[in-house]
Each structure stands twice: as C-alpha cells, then as structure tokens.
Design a protein around this motif. Structure first.
Motif, PDB file in Angstrom:
ATOM      1  N   LEU A 143      39.793  82.613 -49.071  1.00  0.00           N
ATOM      2  CA  LEU A 143      41.062  82.011 -48.841  1.00  0.00           C
ATOM      3  C   LEU A 143      41.813  82.706 -47.525  1.00  0.00           C
ATOM      4  N   GLY A 144      41.578  83.827 -47.359  1.00  0.00           N
ATOM      5  CA  GLY A 144      42.215  84.407 -46.447  1.00  0.00           C
ATOM      6  C   GLY A 144      41.565  85.986 -45.973  1.00  0.00           C
ATOM      7  N   ILE A 145      42.166  86.383 -44.979  1.00  0.00           N
ATOM      8  CA  ILE A 145      41.762  88.072 -44.674  1.00  0.00           C
ATOM      9  C   ILE A 145      42.964  88.560 -44.066  1.00  0.00           C
ATOM     10  N   ASP A 160      38.987  82.803 -53.807  1.00  0.00           N
ATOM     11  CA  ASP A 160      39.251  81.816 -54.991  1.00  0.00           C
ATOM     12  C   ASP A 160      37.997  82.328 -55.806  1.00  0.00           C
ATOM     13  N   ALA A 161      38.243  83.022 -56.898  1.00  0.00           N
ATOM     14  CA  ALA A 161      37.561  83.549 -57.782  1.00  0.00           C
ATOM     15  C   ALA A 161      36.940  82.661 -58.793  1.00  0.00           C
ATOM     16  N   LEU A 162      37.477  81.243 -58.968  1.00  0.00           N
ATOM     17  CA  LEU A 162      36.929  80.263 -59.505  1.00  0.00           C
ATOM     18  C   LEU A 162      35.882  79.395 -59.000  1.00  0.00           C
ATOM     19  N   LYS A 165      43.304  87.833 -60.910  1.00  0.00           N
ATOM     20  CA  LYS A 165      44.504  87.540 -61.466  1.00  0.00           C
ATOM     21  C   LYS A 165      44.909  86.052 -60.765  1.00  0.00           C
ATOM     22  N   ASP A 166      45.260  84.980 -61.724  1.00  0.00           N
ATOM     23  CA  ASP A 166      45.599  83.636 -61.324  1.00  0.00           C
ATOM     24  C   ASP A 166      44.592  82.947 -60.361  1.00  0.00           C
ATOM     25  N   GLY A 167      43.218  83.444 -61.014  1.00  0.00           N
ATOM     26  CA  GLY A 167      42.017  82.569 -60.184  1.00  0.00           C
ATOM     27  C   GLY A 167      41.705  83.191 -58.952  1.00  0.00           C
ATOM     28  N   ARG A 168      42.331  84.312 -58.698  1.00  0.00           N
ATOM     29  CA  ARG A 168      42.038  84.872 -57.254  1.00  0.00           C
ATOM     30  C   ARG A 168      41.726  86.504 -57.232  1.00  0.00           C
TER      31      ARG A 168
END
Length: 97
Positions: free
Chosen positions: A86-88, A28-30, A42-45
């Motif tokens: 958020l995941g791996i 989650d880049a935000l 892209k799209d906050g991720r």
C-alpha cells in the motif's frame, strides 16, 4: 506492459537507504499470498521494516518482496506480493509514497 509499482518500490528503497533513512512498507495483510506473522497485523495491515539491517536476504523483484526477519525475537520468512504493498515511507521523515 509491466507494472510500475515494483520499480517505484525499489527506487524509493534505494533513495531512503542512500540517505540513511529506514524504509518501511505498509502491506495489506489480508491480500492473498501475503506471508507475515499474523500476531503483528493490525486492522488488516502490517508495517514492515525493510532496511538492510532488519530484512536479511531482501529480494525486491517484480512480483514479490521477500526477506527473513525477527519478530519478537523469532525468525520469520516474509513474502509479500508487490500488489499488496500500500505504501513505502521513511521512518525518520514519513516521506515516501
């Protein structure tokens, strides 16, 4: 009690690496304190390749995932709080969590 999240990230990273797969983090880049190249969000991720060949000086501790990588040929120091992960998953198979 400490969070299970960093332990699961490390375990999945080791399992993928041991099996010749390329581990990728979805972030989650935000989220506050995320330091990633914004032009790749892209799209906050952002999806980050955290294989040993791509992520130099990789540190997977209980608070932060950090490393140095190249984005478009330019070096960048990445820092991601574990809480923003958020995941791996493995690029080759999509397996992960």
């Amino acid at each position: 009690m400490t969070s299970k999240r960093p332990y699961l990230i490390r375990a999945m990273h080791e399992w993928m690496s041991d099996n010749g797969h390329t581990p990728h983090l979805v972030v989650d880049a935000l989220h506050d304190a995320v330091v990633v190249p914004s032009e790749h969000v892209k799209d906050g991720r952002i999806v980050l390749n955290i294989s040993y060949t791509a992520a130099h000086a990789l540190t997977l501790d209980n608070q932060t995932v950090s490393f140095r990588a190249r984005f478009g040929g330019q070096p960048f120091d990445v820092s991601v709080p574990v809480s923003s992960v958020l995941g791996i998953y493995a690029r080759e198979t999509g397996q992960g969590m």
